[in-house]
Design an enzyme around this catalytic site. Structure first.
Site, PDB file in Angstrom:
ATOM      1  N   GLY A 122       2.502  26.045  -1.128  1.00 43.13           N
ATOM      2  CA  GLY A 122       2.848  25.133  -2.220  1.00 43.13           C
ATOM      3  C   GLY A 122       2.162  23.790  -2.058  1.00 43.13           C
ATOM      4  O   GLY A 122       2.398  23.078  -1.083  1.00 43.13           O
ATOM      5  N   ASN A 150       3.623  18.243  -5.700  1.00 44.28           N
ATOM      6  CA  ASN A 150       3.896  16.825  -5.438  1.00 44.28           C
ATOM      7  C   ASN A 150       3.960  16.492  -3.961  1.00 44.28           C
ATOM      8  O   ASN A 150       3.346  15.525  -3.510  1.00 44.28           O
ATOM      9  CB  ASN A 150       5.280  16.495  -6.014  1.00 44.28           C
ATOM     10  N   LYS A 193      24.418  17.548  -7.951  1.00 49.00           N
ATOM     11  CA  LYS A 193      23.157  18.003  -8.543  1.00 49.00           C
ATOM     12  C   LYS A 193      23.449  18.376  -9.988  1.00 49.00           C
ATOM     13  O   LYS A 193      24.581  18.757 -10.328  1.00 49.00           O
ATOM     14  CB  LYS A 193      22.654  19.243  -7.783  1.00 49.00           C
TER      15      LYS A 193
HETATM   16  P1  NAD Z   1       6.121  20.903  -7.288  1.00 50.75           P
HETATM   17  O1  NAD Z   1       6.671  21.684  -8.425  1.00 50.75           O
HETATM   18  O2  NAD Z   1       5.353  19.657  -7.549  1.00 50.75           O
HETATM   19  O3  NAD Z   1       5.185  21.846  -6.380  1.00 50.75           O
HETATM   20  C1  NAD Z   1       5.475  23.144  -6.054  1.00 50.75           C
HETATM   21  C2  NAD Z   1       4.165  23.851  -5.816  1.00 50.75           C
HETATM   22  O4  NAD Z   1       4.444  25.165  -5.329  1.00 50.75           O
HETATM   23  C3  NAD Z   1       3.330  24.026  -7.079  1.00 50.75           C
HETATM   24  O5  NAD Z   1       1.988  23.686  -6.816  1.00 50.75           O
HETATM   25  C4  NAD Z   1       3.491  25.516  -7.411  1.00 50.75           C
HETATM   26  O6  NAD Z   1       2.367  26.039  -8.085  1.00 50.75           O
HETATM   27  C5  NAD Z   1       3.652  26.099  -6.032  1.00 50.75           C
HETATM   28  N1  NAD Z   1       4.338  27.385  -5.968  1.00 50.75           N
HETATM   29  C6  NAD Z   1       5.435  27.785  -6.660  1.00 50.75           C
HETATM   30  N2  NAD Z   1       5.792  29.034  -6.291  1.00 50.75           N
HETATM   31  C7  NAD Z   1       4.923  29.413  -5.330  1.00 50.75           C
HETATM   32  C8  NAD Z   1       4.771  30.580  -4.552  1.00 50.75           C
HETATM   33  N3  NAD Z   1       5.575  31.622  -4.685  1.00 50.75           N
HETATM   34  N4  NAD Z   1       3.759  30.626  -3.658  1.00 50.75           N
HETATM   35  C9  NAD Z   1       2.908  29.581  -3.513  1.00 50.75           C
HETATM   36  N5  NAD Z   1       2.996  28.444  -4.240  1.00 50.75           N
HETATM   37  C10 NAD Z   1       3.986  28.360  -5.127  1.00 50.75           C
HETATM   38  O7  NAD Z   1       7.380  20.601  -6.339  1.00 50.75           O
HETATM   39  P2  NAD Z   1       7.522  19.509  -5.196  1.00 50.75           P
HETATM   40  O8  NAD Z   1       8.089  18.270  -5.766  1.00 50.75           O
HETATM   41  O9  NAD Z   1       6.259  19.455  -4.413  1.00 50.75           O
HETATM   42  O10 NAD Z   1       8.687  20.173  -4.330  1.00 50.75           O
HETATM   43  C11 NAD Z   1       8.463  21.341  -3.580  1.00 50.75           C
HETATM   44  C12 NAD Z   1       9.760  21.816  -2.970  1.00 50.75           C
HETATM   45  O11 NAD Z   1      10.340  20.764  -2.178  1.00 50.75           O
HETATM   46  C13 NAD Z   1      10.864  22.198  -3.965  1.00 50.75           C
HETATM   47  O12 NAD Z   1      11.641  23.231  -3.399  1.00 50.75           O
HETATM   48  C14 NAD Z   1      11.711  20.931  -4.059  1.00 50.75           C
HETATM   49  O13 NAD Z   1      13.036  21.221  -4.457  1.00 50.75           O
HETATM   50  C15 NAD Z   1      11.662  20.457  -2.617  1.00 50.75           C
HETATM   51  N6  NAD Z   1      11.872  19.028  -2.454  1.00 50.75           N
HETATM   52  C16 NAD Z   1      11.072  18.131  -3.100  1.00 50.75           C
HETATM   53  C17 NAD Z   1      11.304  16.765  -2.910  1.00 50.75           C
HETATM   54  C18 NAD Z   1      10.424  15.731  -3.594  1.00 50.75           C
HETATM   55  O14 NAD Z   1      10.468  14.564  -3.200  1.00 50.75           O
HETATM   56  N7  NAD Z   1       9.619  16.104  -4.590  1.00 50.75           N
HETATM   57  C19 NAD Z   1      12.329  16.327  -2.082  1.00 50.75           C
HETATM   58  C20 NAD Z   1      13.107  17.270  -1.408  1.00 50.75           C
HETATM   59  C21 NAD Z   1      12.869  18.626  -1.606  1.00 50.75           C
END
Ligand code: NAD
Length: 388
Positions: free
Chosen positions: A205, A208, A106
């Site tokens: 959350g 994405n 990472k």
């Molecule tokens: P993102 O940044 O697009 O979405 C995160 C969402 O969570 C946002 O809408 C944000 O406003 C909200 N948020 C943040 N803190 C919050 C809280 N305390 N309470 C409520 N809502 C809150 O991120 P993403 O790509 O959707 O990923 C979400 C999680 O999944 C992350 O931890 C990421 O590391 C993990 N993840 C994502 C992927 C991927 O394909 N994008 C793959 C594996 C893991």
């Protein structure tokens, strides 16, 4: 040399890029950090463009380390290092369970993605990745979009997940499908049927992944309870699906079948544990357990937990397909993500049999695969995309 020839030489894009890369690598500084249990951890700086980054390579026994590049304004270097180390280790386990012929790594760039993310910064980081010769492959992550990866690609071929026809693009769709399948596995385990009809799912959350996940859940008949710190996003989603909204600090207290953390890590901690009223936890956020022992406390409370590095591997499966000889094929990624359901059912069984937490069962399975090189990469990765 005629002026025409000179002009051609100067404008040759490949040569221009090579010259740029050479220039960028000259001002990079690498400092090796010795961290027990990690193969290689580098602090990378470039004063000219204000870059401070960490590239953490945890384990490459099964293949090159692949993991996203997180861009975030950390309070200090130690916080950034801790994040990079935890995430890199998680990637090793995620890739091992998914049998992708990849290791774990990472990177983090210490910068505010809104105000400090410049093309120069991203290109300097790309030059650093290139210098590692393919030991580490980067991708998008929090604060780093697929468009940013396109800029990093100018300096290095060792990237995946580009918005490009030969690349896999945004992994969110595949992560969301894998999480949906994981939630089905939870319901199957709890109720002997994987139907989500009338099941209450609380989602934290709606970014994405979360926003795609709730769509799958809606069409499967689940009752949704939603939250996000972005009030506009929350109310738009709640309206769209006629879902219930709760405040961000209420979501883990909701009585429900499944709590799906899809925001930040550390949500299963000393404070939230006594307040959980869910039967199970299954979501996409990385590092959901604040500390390893919290998995045992979930087990003691009878809360079934889908280990994050198993349930959220759909996106990694998707990007991993693009470096295969045949090139990217979303249909293969779809089938791999689909089977997260079966992997999780096997993990719940193993945990039961060994009287251990599901987290421990998943870690043991990953360790076994690493030890016996199950799924080790045989054919070196091919990068089918170009720099434009
Ligand atoms: P993102 O940044 O697009 O979405 C995160 C969402 O969570 C946002 O809408 C944000 O406003 C909200 N948020 C943040 N803190 C919050 C809280 N305390 N309470 C409520 N809502 C809150 O991120 P993403 O790509 O959707 O990923 C979400 C999680 O999944 C992350 O931890 C990421 O590391 C993990 N993840 C994502 C992927 C991927 O394909 N994008 C793959 C594996 C893991």
């Amino acid at each position: 040399m005629s002026s025409q020839l000179l002009e051609k030489k100067v404008q040759d894009p490949k040569k221009q890029l090579a010259a740029l890369l050479h220039e960028a690598q000259k001002s990079l500084q690498f400092e090796k950090l010795h961290i027990k249990g990690y193969e290689k951890v580098l602090k990378v700086t470039d004063k000219k463009v204000g870059l401070t980054a960490i590239i953490a390579i945890h384990n490459t026994l099964l293949g090159p380390a692949l993991g996203g590049t997180r861009i975030r304004s950390y309070p200090n270097f130690d916080a950034a290092l801790e994040d990079a180390l935890r995430l890199a280790k998680g990637m090793t386990y995620k890739a091992a369970i998914a049998e992708l012929g990849l290791g774990g790594g990472k990177s983090v760039i210490m910068a505010d993605p809104k105000t400090e993310k410049t093309p120069e910064l991203l290109m300097a980081f790309g030059a650093a990745v290139e210098k590692l010769g393919g030991l580490y492959i980067c991708a998008e992550d929090m604060g780093c979009t697929t468009e940013d990866v396109k800029i990093i690609r100018k300096m290095t071929q060792y990237v995946v997940g580009l918005p490009h026809h030969n690349s896999s693009g945004d992994p969110g769709f595949f992560t969301a499908w894998g999480v949906f399948r994981g939630i089905q596995s939870i319901v199957k385990r709890l109720y002997m049927s994987d139907s989500l009809e009338g099941k209450k799912v609380a989602v934290q959350g709606l970014g994405n992944v979360g926003k795609i996940l709730i769509d799958h859940l809606f069409w499967a008949g689940a009752d949704l309870i939603l939250t996000d710190i972005d009030a506009e996003r929350l109310s738009a989603c709640a309206k769209k699906y006629r879902a219930k909204m709760v405040a961000p600090d209420e979501i883990w207290k909701v009585e429900c079948d499944v709590f799906a953390p899809c925001a930040t890590g550390g949500i299963i901690n000393d404070q939230t544990l006594p307040e959980f009223r869910c039967k199970a936890i299954a979501g996409c956020a990385n590092n959901q357990l604040a500390q390893d022992h919290h998995a045992n406390e979930l087990k003691a409370r009878g809360i079934l937990y889908a280990p994050d590095f198993v349930i959220n591997a759909g996106g990694l499966m998707n990007v991993a397909i693009e470096i295969e000889d045949e090139g990217y094929n979303p249909r293969i990624a779809r089938y791999k993500a689909h089977h997260i359901y079966d992997t999780l059912l096997a993990i719940y069984d193993m945990a039961d049999k060994n009287h251990e937490s599901t987290q421990q069962a998943a870690l043991s399975l990953a360790d076994y695969r690493i030890k016996y090189a199950i799924g080790k990469r045989v054919i070196p990765p091919t990068f089918h995309h170009s720099a434009e």
